[in-house]
Scaffold this motif. Sequence first.
Motif, PDB file in Angstrom:
ATOM      1  N   ALA A   1       0.360   5.106   0.988  1.00 62.16           N
ATOM      2  CA  ALA A   1      -0.572   6.086   1.576  1.00 62.16           C
ATOM      3  C   ALA A   1       0.057   7.472   1.394  1.00 62.16           C
ATOM      4  CB  ALA A   1      -0.856   5.728   3.019  1.00 62.16           C
ATOM      5  N   GLY A   2       0.608   8.056   2.470  1.00 64.93           N
ATOM      6  CA  GLY A   2       1.236   9.367   2.326  1.00 64.93           C
ATOM      7  C   GLY A   2       2.616   9.292   1.690  1.00 64.93           C
ATOM      8  N   GLY A   3       3.203   8.115   1.718  1.00 65.35           N
ATOM      9  CA  GLY A   3       4.528   7.917   1.109  1.00 65.35           C
ATOM     10  C   GLY A   3       5.682   8.500   1.921  1.00 65.35           C
ATOM     11  N   GLN A   4       5.402   9.005   3.100  1.00 63.57           N
ATOM     12  CA  GLN A   4       6.446   9.714   3.845  1.00 63.57           C
ATOM     13  C   GLN A   4       7.430   8.790   4.569  1.00 63.57           C
ATOM     14  OE1 GLN A   4       6.765  13.208   3.482  1.00 63.57           O
ATOM     15  NE2 GLN A   4       5.422  12.440   1.873  1.00 63.57           N
ATOM     16  N   SER A   5       7.078   7.531   4.655  1.00 65.39           N
ATOM     17  CA  SER A   5       8.033   6.535   5.158  1.00 65.39           C
ATOM     18  C   SER A   5       8.425   5.579   4.039  1.00 65.39           C
ATOM     19  CB  SER A   5       7.429   5.739   6.324  1.00 65.39           C
ATOM     20  OG  SER A   5       7.232   6.580   7.423  1.00 65.39           O
ATOM     21  N   LEU A   6       7.439   5.158   3.247  1.00 68.65           N
ATOM     22  CA  LEU A   6       7.710   4.154   2.214  1.00 68.65           C
ATOM     23  C   LEU A   6       8.618   4.697   1.113  1.00 68.65           C
ATOM     24  CD1 LEU A   6       7.243   1.354   1.112  1.00 68.65           C
ATOM     25  CD2 LEU A   6       5.096   2.133   0.095  1.00 68.65           C
TER      26      LEU A   6
ATOM     27  N   LEU B   1      -5.247  -1.428   6.285  1.00 72.09           N
ATOM     28  CA  LEU B   1      -5.743  -0.818   7.519  1.00 72.09           C
ATOM     29  C   LEU B   1      -6.691   0.293   7.081  1.00 72.09           C
ATOM     30  CD1 LEU B   1      -5.835  -0.391  10.540  1.00 72.09           C
ATOM     31  CD2 LEU B   1      -3.719   0.934  10.377  1.00 72.09           C
TER      32      LEU B   1
ATOM     33  N   VAL C   1       0.851  -1.192   0.000  1.00 73.56           N
ATOM     34  CA  VAL C   1       0.000   0.000   0.000  1.00 73.56           C
ATOM     35  C   VAL C   1       0.887   1.243   0.000  1.00 73.56           C
ATOM     36  CG1 VAL C   1      -1.629   1.338   1.398  1.00 73.56           C
ATOM     37  CG2 VAL C   1      -1.891  -1.152   1.212  1.00 73.56           C
TER      38      VAL C   1
ATOM     39  N   TYR D   1      12.418  11.956  15.382  1.00 77.55           N
ATOM     40  CA  TYR D   1      11.712  10.893  16.092  1.00 77.55           C
ATOM     41  C   TYR D   1      12.083  10.949  17.576  1.00 77.55           C
ATOM     42  CZ  TYR D   1       9.889   8.324  12.069  1.00 77.55           C
ATOM     43  OH  TYR D   1       9.166   7.934  10.972  1.00 77.55           O
TER      44      TYR D   1
ATOM     45  N   THR E   1      -0.141   9.917   6.750  1.00 75.83           N
ATOM     46  CA  THR E   1      -1.470   9.590   7.262  1.00 75.83           C
ATOM     47  C   THR E   1      -1.396   8.961   8.659  1.00 75.83           C
ATOM     48  OG1 THR E   1      -1.429   7.376   6.302  1.00 75.83           O
ATOM     49  CG2 THR E   1      -2.328   9.150   4.916  1.00 75.83           C
TER      50      THR E   1
ATOM     51  N   GLU F   1       4.375   8.912  17.130  1.00 77.64           N
ATOM     52  CA  GLU F   1       3.477   9.483  18.142  1.00 77.64           C
ATOM     53  C   GLU F   1       2.080   8.848  18.098  1.00 77.64           C
ATOM     54  OE1 GLU F   1       5.638  11.198  16.398  1.00 77.64           O
ATOM     55  OE2 GLU F   1       6.771  12.392  17.844  1.00 77.64           O
TER      56      GLU F   1
ATOM     57  N   HIS G   1      -1.918  13.539   8.832  1.00 78.30           N
ATOM     58  CA  HIS G   1      -1.556  14.067  10.164  1.00 78.30           C
ATOM     59  C   HIS G   1      -2.110  15.491  10.335  1.00 78.30           C
ATOM     60  CE1 HIS G   1       1.121  10.702  10.154  1.00 78.30           C
ATOM     61  NE2 HIS G   1       2.092  11.263   9.475  1.00 78.30           N
TER      62      HIS G   1
HETATM   63  P1  FAD Z   1       3.521   5.393   3.733  1.00 77.92           P
HETATM   64  O1  FAD Z   1       4.881   5.948   3.743  1.00 77.92           O
HETATM   65  O2  FAD Z   1       2.736   5.521   2.473  1.00 77.92           O
HETATM   66  O3  FAD Z   1       3.555   3.843   4.132  1.00 77.92           O
HETATM   67  C1  FAD Z   1       4.340   3.385   5.214  1.00 77.92           C
HETATM   68  C2  FAD Z   1       4.147   1.874   5.357  1.00 77.92           C
HETATM   69  O4  FAD Z   1       2.856   1.582   5.847  1.00 77.92           O
HETATM   70  C3  FAD Z   1       4.283   1.110   4.036  1.00 77.92           C
HETATM   71  O5  FAD Z   1       4.803  -0.165   4.301  1.00 77.92           O
HETATM   72  C4  FAD Z   1       2.845   0.985   3.554  1.00 77.92           C
HETATM   73  O6  FAD Z   1       2.656  -0.119   2.706  1.00 77.92           O
HETATM   74  C5  FAD Z   1       2.094   0.823   4.878  1.00 77.92           C
HETATM   75  N1  FAD Z   1       0.757   1.397   4.862  1.00 77.92           N
HETATM   76  C6  FAD Z   1       0.443   2.727   4.818  1.00 77.92           C
HETATM   77  N2  FAD Z   1      -0.876   2.891   4.926  1.00 77.92           N
HETATM   78  C7  FAD Z   1      -1.415   1.652   5.045  1.00 77.92           C
HETATM   79  C8  FAD Z   1      -2.741   1.169   5.207  1.00 77.92           C
HETATM   80  N3  FAD Z   1      -3.784   2.011   5.297  1.00 77.92           N
HETATM   81  N4  FAD Z   1      -2.942  -0.157   5.302  1.00 77.92           N
HETATM   82  C9  FAD Z   1      -1.890  -1.021   5.231  1.00 77.92           C
HETATM   83  N5  FAD Z   1      -0.608  -0.622   5.098  1.00 77.92           N
HETATM   84  C10 FAD Z   1      -0.375   0.704   4.994  1.00 77.92           C
HETATM   85  N6  FAD Z   1       6.586   9.955  12.023  1.00 77.92           N
HETATM   86  C11 FAD Z   1       6.327  10.111  13.323  1.00 77.92           C
HETATM   87  O7  FAD Z   1       5.403   9.485  13.843  1.00 77.92           O
HETATM   88  N7  FAD Z   1       7.075  10.989  14.094  1.00 77.92           N
HETATM   89  C12 FAD Z   1       8.095  11.700  13.579  1.00 77.92           C
HETATM   90  O8  FAD Z   1       8.728  12.482  14.295  1.00 77.92           O
HETATM   91  C13 FAD Z   1       8.405  11.532  12.196  1.00 77.92           C
HETATM   92  N8  FAD Z   1       9.427  12.188  11.630  1.00 77.92           N
HETATM   93  C14 FAD Z   1       9.664  12.024  10.301  1.00 77.92           C
HETATM   94  C15 FAD Z   1      10.707  12.734   9.724  1.00 77.92           C
HETATM   95  C16 FAD Z   1      10.975  12.616   8.369  1.00 77.92           C
HETATM   96  C17 FAD Z   1      12.096  13.391   7.767  1.00 77.92           C
HETATM   97  C18 FAD Z   1      10.155  11.751   7.559  1.00 77.92           C
HETATM   98  C19 FAD Z   1      10.398  11.623   6.075  1.00 77.92           C
HETATM   99  C20 FAD Z   1       9.105  11.037   8.131  1.00 77.92           C
HETATM  100  C21 FAD Z   1       8.862  11.159   9.499  1.00 77.92           C
HETATM  101  N9  FAD Z   1       7.834  10.459  10.100  1.00 77.92           N
HETATM  102  C22 FAD Z   1       7.598  10.632  11.438  1.00 77.92           C
HETATM  103  C23 FAD Z   1       7.012   9.482   9.336  1.00 77.92           C
HETATM  104  C24 FAD Z   1       5.676  10.054   8.883  1.00 77.92           C
HETATM  105  O9  FAD Z   1       4.845  10.285  10.007  1.00 77.92           O
HETATM  106  C25 FAD Z   1       4.934   9.093   7.952  1.00 77.92           C
HETATM  107  O10 FAD Z   1       3.911   9.846   7.391  1.00 77.92           O
HETATM  108  C26 FAD Z   1       4.331   7.841   8.561  1.00 77.92           C
HETATM  109  O11 FAD Z   1       5.279   7.057   9.241  1.00 77.92           O
HETATM  110  C27 FAD Z   1       3.773   6.896   7.487  1.00 77.92           C
HETATM  111  O12 FAD Z   1       2.580   7.367   6.982  1.00 77.92           O
HETATM  112  P2  FAD Z   1       2.374   7.463   5.434  1.00 77.92           P
HETATM  113  O13 FAD Z   1       0.935   7.717   5.218  1.00 77.92           O
HETATM  114  O14 FAD Z   1       3.327   8.440   4.877  1.00 77.92           O
HETATM  115  O15 FAD Z   1       2.677   5.951   4.956  1.00 77.92           O
END
Ligand code: FAD
Length: 290
Positions: free
Chosen positions: A33-38, A168, A31, A194, A112, A125, A79
């Motif tokens: 989602a926001g792509g901020q970790s993946l 999820l 999946v 973090y 997200t 968090e 978020h």
């Molecule tokens: P994605 O990056 O799109 O996905 C992350 C993972 O979750 C992937 O494996 C994906 O397949 C899976 N996934 C996503 N959504 C679903 C779903 N609905 N169902 C099943 N699987 C799913 N986060 C914090 O909490 N605190 C911080 O201080 C923090 N600092 C950060 C600093 C930087 C520089 C960066 C780049 C990121 C940081 N993050 C932090 C992470 C950020 O909060 C991400 O947004 C979060 O971890 C993942 O959400 P996403 O929607 O971007 O997921």
Amino acid sequence: MKPAPFAYHRPATIADAVGLLAELAPQDGRVLAGGQSLVPIMAFRLARPAHLIDINAVAGLDGLIAQDGVLRIGARVRHAAFHRPMVDGPLGAMLTSVVRHIAHYPIRLRGTFCGSLAHADPAAEWGVVAATLDAELLALGGHGERRLTARDFFRGVMETALMPDELLAEARLPILPADTRFGFAEFSRRAGDYAMAMALAVLRLEGGAIADPRIGLGGAEAAPRRIAAAETLLRGEAPGEAVFRAASEAAAAAIDPLEDPETDGQYRRELVGAMVYRALRRACPPGAES
Ligand code: FAD
């Protein structure tokens, strides 16, 4: 670096997203989602999914609905939705206070709530909020729907009970009674980093005694969780210095700390003690203990 090649899918309905995930998870479909970790871990080639199932166009996943005593947070809710209280009372205030600790503004605009839970970084968090409030998590897969408790959901560092073919779809938080008090405390090296340790304290006062105490921790262990040893010490006691210190020490003693080259276990324990104390003091500042 650039990500390894992948096929991109953009379903428009929940049924299509779940169907694609069921079909493609065995071929390393993930999946997006926001792509901020993946996306960063793909750019570093720490992950090389063959298929990305982008849920950003899926109808019905963007709900943020307070209904029947529960706040339902759909998989597309960012978020940043929590920058302002989305629900009246202490839950809205808590989410607004916690969200400011997550990364930086541009990341909060994309990342997200559910993506953060699914990614399961121990220092996230929202994981602490979900664990502390015993969130219910709705997983949709080829085999149907599962409702997981936060306690069962978080398994370890970036490890959850979600199956590879499960989406999820929603996180559900209980709407807290109006007299609920909370305090959140986090320690990180720089703003937006973090957390190395964080604590969320949630409680009510009944006739001057602590009722329904919840102490949740994150960043310190492999997964966020409530600390029963600290809650037991608080329950039924009058709030104050001695009991807050005792609960903080109990939390510090209860953890199985993460260790890394910069942070040994003893230091993390001490951070946990300090964060729990601060969280409790923010919930019940001196002079506002009744
Ligand atoms: P994605 O990056 O799109 O996905 C992350 C993972 O979750 C992937 O494996 C994906 O397949 C899976 N996934 C996503 N959504 C679903 C779903 N609905 N169902 C099943 N699987 C799913 N986060 C914090 O909490 N605190 C911080 O201080 C923090 N600092 C950060 C600093 C930087 C520089 C960066 C780049 C990121 C940081 N993050 C932090 C992470 C950020 O909060 C991400 O947004 C979060 O971890 C993942 O959400 P996403 O929607 O971007 O997921």
